[in-house]
Design a protein around this motif. Structure first.
Motif, PDB file in Angstrom:
ATOM      1  N   LEU A 118      27.994  65.476 -67.720  1.00 49.87           N
ATOM      2  CA  LEU A 118      27.687  65.910 -69.081  1.00 49.87           C
ATOM      3  C   LEU A 118      27.012  64.817 -69.901  1.00 49.87           C
ATOM      4  N   SER A 119      26.982  63.606 -69.373  1.00 43.56           N
ATOM      5  CA  SER A 119      26.237  62.506 -69.968  1.00 43.56           C
ATOM      6  C   SER A 119      25.694  61.653 -68.831  1.00 43.56           C
ATOM      7  N   GLY A 120      24.792  60.744 -69.164  1.00 41.82           N
ATOM      8  CA  GLY A 120      24.178  59.940 -68.120  1.00 41.82           C
ATOM      9  C   GLY A 120      22.917  60.574 -67.580  1.00 41.82           C
ATOM     10  N   ALA A 121      22.473  60.107 -66.431  1.00 47.10           N
ATOM     11  CA  ALA A 121      21.164  60.482 -65.894  1.00 47.10           C
ATOM     12  C   ALA A 121      21.035  61.965 -65.599  1.00 47.10           C
ATOM     13  N   ALA A 122      22.119  62.615 -65.187  1.00 44.02           N
ATOM     14  CA  ALA A 122      22.039  64.018 -64.758  1.00 44.02           C
ATOM     15  C   ALA A 122      22.602  64.976 -65.800  1.00 44.02           C
ATOM     16  N   ALA A 123      22.598  64.580 -67.069  1.00 42.76           N
ATOM     17  CA  ALA A 123      23.224  65.386 -68.110  1.00 42.76           C
ATOM     18  C   ALA A 123      22.559  66.748 -68.292  1.00 42.76           C
ATOM     19  N   GLY A 124      21.252  66.831 -68.005  1.00 41.29           N
ATOM     20  CA  GLY A 124      20.560  68.103 -68.194  1.00 41.29           C
ATOM     21  C   GLY A 124      21.116  69.208 -67.322  1.00 41.29           C
ATOM     22  N   VAL A 125      21.234  68.939 -66.030  1.00 43.71           N
ATOM     23  CA  VAL A 125      21.756  69.963 -65.132  1.00 43.71           C
ATOM     24  C   VAL A 125      23.256  70.137 -65.340  1.00 43.71           C
ATOM     25  N   GLY A 126      23.960  69.053 -65.723  1.00 45.16           N
ATOM     26  CA  GLY A 126      25.383  69.172 -66.002  1.00 45.16           C
ATOM     27  C   GLY A 126      25.655  70.125 -67.150  1.00 45.16           C
ATOM     28  N   LYS A 127      24.821  70.063 -68.176  1.00 41.70           N
ATOM     29  CA  LYS A 127      24.956  70.983 -69.308  1.00 41.70           C
ATOM     30  C   LYS A 127      24.731  72.423 -68.860  1.00 41.70           C
ATOM     31  N   ALA A 128      23.741  72.627 -68.003  1.00 44.32           N
ATOM     32  CA  ALA A 128      23.473  73.979 -67.501  1.00 44.32           C
ATOM     33  C   ALA A 128      24.659  74.505 -66.704  1.00 44.32           C
ATOM     34  N   TYR A 129      25.269  73.643 -65.889  1.00 45.47           N
ATOM     35  CA  TYR A 129      26.451  74.061 -65.139  1.00 45.47           C
ATOM     36  C   TYR A 129      27.584  74.455 -66.081  1.00 45.47           C
ATOM     37  N   ARG A 130      27.817  73.644 -67.106  1.00 45.73           N
ATOM     38  CA  ARG A 130      28.905  73.961 -68.037  1.00 45.73           C
ATOM     39  C   ARG A 130      28.651  75.297 -68.730  1.00 45.73           C
ATOM     40  N   GLN A 131      27.440  75.520 -69.173  1.00 50.46           N
ATOM     41  CA  GLN A 131      27.108  76.781 -69.823  1.00 50.46           C
ATOM     42  C   GLN A 131      27.355  77.955 -68.872  1.00 50.46           C
ATOM     43  N   ALA A 132      26.968  77.779 -67.623  1.00 50.71           N
ATOM     44  CA  ALA A 132      27.151  78.855 -66.644  1.00 50.71           C
ATOM     45  C   ALA A 132      28.629  79.120 -66.385  1.00 50.71           C
ATOM     46  N   LEU A 133      29.410  78.065 -66.257  1.00 50.77           N
ATOM     47  CA  LEU A 133      30.848  78.236 -66.036  1.00 50.77           C
ATOM     48  C   LEU A 133      31.488  78.982 -67.203  1.00 50.77           C
ATOM     49  N   GLU A 134      31.127  78.615 -68.411  1.00 55.13           N
ATOM     50  CA  GLU A 134      31.720  79.248 -69.589  1.00 55.13           C
ATOM     51  C   GLU A 134      31.294  80.707 -69.714  1.00 55.13           C
ATOM     52  N   LEU A 135      30.020  80.977 -69.416  1.00 57.26           N
ATOM     53  CA  LEU A 135      29.550  82.364 -69.482  1.00 57.26           C
ATOM     54  C   LEU A 135      30.239  83.222 -68.427  1.00 57.26           C
ATOM     55  N   LYS A 136      30.326  82.719 -67.201  1.00 58.83           N
ATOM     56  CA  LYS A 136      30.969  83.496 -66.133  1.00 58.83           C
ATOM     57  C   LYS A 136      32.439  83.702 -66.438  1.00 58.83           C
ATOM     58  N   ARG A 137      33.109  82.679 -66.961  1.00 61.37           N
ATOM     59  CA  ARG A 137      34.509  82.828 -67.374  1.00 61.37           C
ATOM     60  C   ARG A 137      34.656  83.944 -68.400  1.00 61.37           C
ATOM     61  N   ASP A 138      33.824  83.907 -69.418  1.00 65.85           N
ATOM     62  CA  ASP A 138      33.915  84.908 -70.479  1.00 65.85           C
ATOM     63  C   ASP A 138      33.632  86.307 -69.944  1.00 65.85           C
ATOM     64  N   GLN A 139      32.661  86.429 -69.054  1.00 63.06           N
ATOM     65  CA  GLN A 139      32.341  87.740 -68.484  1.00 63.06           C
ATOM     66  C   GLN A 139      33.512  88.305 -67.685  1.00 63.06           C
ATOM     67  N   LEU A 140      34.103  87.464 -66.830  1.00 62.55           N
ATOM     68  CA  LEU A 140      35.223  87.943 -66.023  1.00 62.55           C
ATOM     69  C   LEU A 140      36.441  88.244 -66.886  1.00 62.55           C
ATOM     70  N   ASN A 141      36.711  87.396 -67.863  1.00 53.00           N
ATOM     71  CA  ASN A 141      37.871  87.630 -68.733  1.00 53.00           C
ATOM     72  C   ASN A 141      37.723  88.914 -69.544  1.00 53.00           C
ATOM     73  N   ALA A 142      36.492  89.226 -69.932  1.00 54.18           N
ATOM     74  CA  ALA A 142      36.261  90.434 -70.743  1.00 54.18           C
ATOM     75  C   ALA A 142      36.161  91.701 -69.905  1.00 54.18           C
ATOM     76  N   SER A 143      36.001  91.539 -68.591  1.00 56.01           N
ATOM     77  CA  SER A 143      35.735  92.695 -67.730  1.00 56.01           C
ATOM     78  C   SER A 143      36.957  93.539 -67.453  1.00 56.01           C
ATOM     79  N   GLY A 144      38.158  92.975 -67.588  1.00 58.97           N
ATOM     80  CA  GLY A 144      39.366  93.723 -67.288  1.00 58.97           C
ATOM     81  C   GLY A 144      39.681  93.843 -65.814  1.00 58.97           C
ATOM     82  N   VAL A 145      38.995  93.073 -64.963  1.00 60.03           N
ATOM     83  CA  VAL A 145      39.204  93.213 -63.520  1.00 60.03           C
ATOM     84  C   VAL A 145      40.106  92.124 -62.940  1.00 60.03           C
TER      85      VAL A 145
END
Length: 393
Positions: free
Chosen positions: A44-71
């Protein structure tokens, strides 16, 4: 014949139904409503922060989708995220902390190759299932020493093969190679030379870059001075775009061929002119808006692309790997069963090892002999056109 498990809610729901019915058959165990805790060690910081941020966003979005899905059968996913600062030592400390937290079902590691390789021994000793998003073969091999380590990223051998096919199709005989100065870069150089030897392609110059480099003019000059017909760029996205710009400034007019590691944002921004007509080997999801959704899997990928774009205002190619990692872990946790509120890490590991998923990134197949699940069929050829990546016609 084994059917693909879709990333869609319907497919996960059917798996959950089977799990629920099994529980009922054995005396109606108390429903488990404890959270599914997934830890994430990211750059999330340092040389690879760009892709790290994308990973975090993806994890949070997928979490929210699954939590809201009721499955999730009354359960929900919780994320524990730590920044490794793009440093292998910090990453190892994070992994050790997560391993000692008995609430944690599994760990997701980011794209840092040295971090994942360096943590492999701890992951095995602590017996905590871990899915790394780093691409180096050494992350998941040898499997005998990586029982608890899995990988979700394009494989060097598959990337090298796809790039060689494209170079041969265009009758290119000489190339300059720019690679990252890390395990993945070294593995890539070996894999490319093996494929090039079969195809009669000669590497006339080779140079390397670090992921902290902010200018690559020296390397670009070294490569273009050898007058190759094309440049093969096997680096992270930031260095790939720097290399494309430097090569064009030096008057290089040959082709640019990028490995999957170079995939970043959908839109190329300031590097668009330099990268115009460049070729990229990557998964179809990066350009799924160019694809007609003729299957449920393609429809799910398009829905993911649209959801990520709507929330974050753009799309990053590697985001789907992080989302697929969440899906694999959640599915394994739900099927592992066990007593309510207790994490069965061994059961999760065993299920991850035989996972089959038609994921957001493409087909994924894990086996006891192969912990790197992304199939070669997931890769396709993309081209930079008018400032963004497009599906090659």
């Amino acid at each position: 014949m084994t059917t693909f498990r879709s990333a869609s809610a319907a497919a996960l729901a059917s798996a959950l139904l089977a799990t629920t019915l099994t529980g009922c058959q054995f005396g109606g165990q108390e429903q488990d409503t404890s959270p599914i805790v997934i830890a994430a060690d990211l750059e999330l910081s340092g040389a690879a922060a760009g892709v790290g941020k994308a990973y975090r966003q993806a994890l949070e979005l997928k979490r929210d989708q699954l939590n809201a899905s009721g499955v999730l059968n009354g359960r929900s996913i919780e994320l524990l995220v730590k920044d490794n600062r793009s440093d292998a030592s910090e990453s190892l400390r994070n992994v050790a902390d997560f391993s000692n937290d008995q609430r944690v079902s599994a760990i997701i590691m980011g794209g840092c190759h040295e971090c994942a390789v360096g943590a492999a021994r701890t992951v095995n000793e602590k017996q905590v299932p871990t899915v790394a998003l780093a691409a180096a073969d050494a992350v998941a091999n040898p499997v005998a020493d990586r029982r608890y380590m899995f990988k979700l990223a394009p494989n060097p051998a598959d990337n090298a093969s796809a790039l060689t096919v494209e170079l041969s199709r265009r009758s290119i005989d000489t190339v300059g190679l720019l690679r990252s100065n890390d395990p993945y870069g070294r593995e890539g150089a070996t894999a490319l030379r093996r494929e090039f030897d079969k195809a009669g392609i000669k590497v006339v110059a080779e140079a390397s870059v670090r992921d902290t480099d902010t200018e690559v003019d020296r390397q670009a000059n070294q490569l273009t001075s050898a007058a190759p017909e094309a440049l093969v760029i096997w680096t992270p996205p930031e260095q790939a775009m720097l290399a494309a710009s430097a090569a064009r400034r030096l008057g290089f007019t040959g082709g640019l061929f990028l490995d999957a590691l170079a995939a970043g944002d959908l839109f190329l921004g300031p590097s668009a002119k330099a990268a115009e007509r460049a070729t990229l080997v990557f998964t179809q999801t990066l350009v799924i808006d160019d694809v007609i959704a003729t299957t449920p899997a393609k429809a799910a990928r398009r829905q993911w692309f649209q959801g990520y774009t709507a929330r974050f205002g753009g799309y990053h190619g590697s985001s789907s790997f992080a989302a697929d990692a969440v899906q694999l872990i959640a599915d394994a946790e739900l099927r592992a069963g066990g007593q309510a509120g207790q994490v069965d890490r061994e059961g999760i590991r065993n299920l991850l090892e035989t996972s089959q998923l038609d994921g957001l990134s493409g087909p994924i197949r894990m086996t006891p002999d192969n912990h790197s699940g992304l199939m070669p069929q997931a890769l396709t050829t993309l081209v930079a056109r008018n400032g963004r990546w497009r599906l090659a016609s």
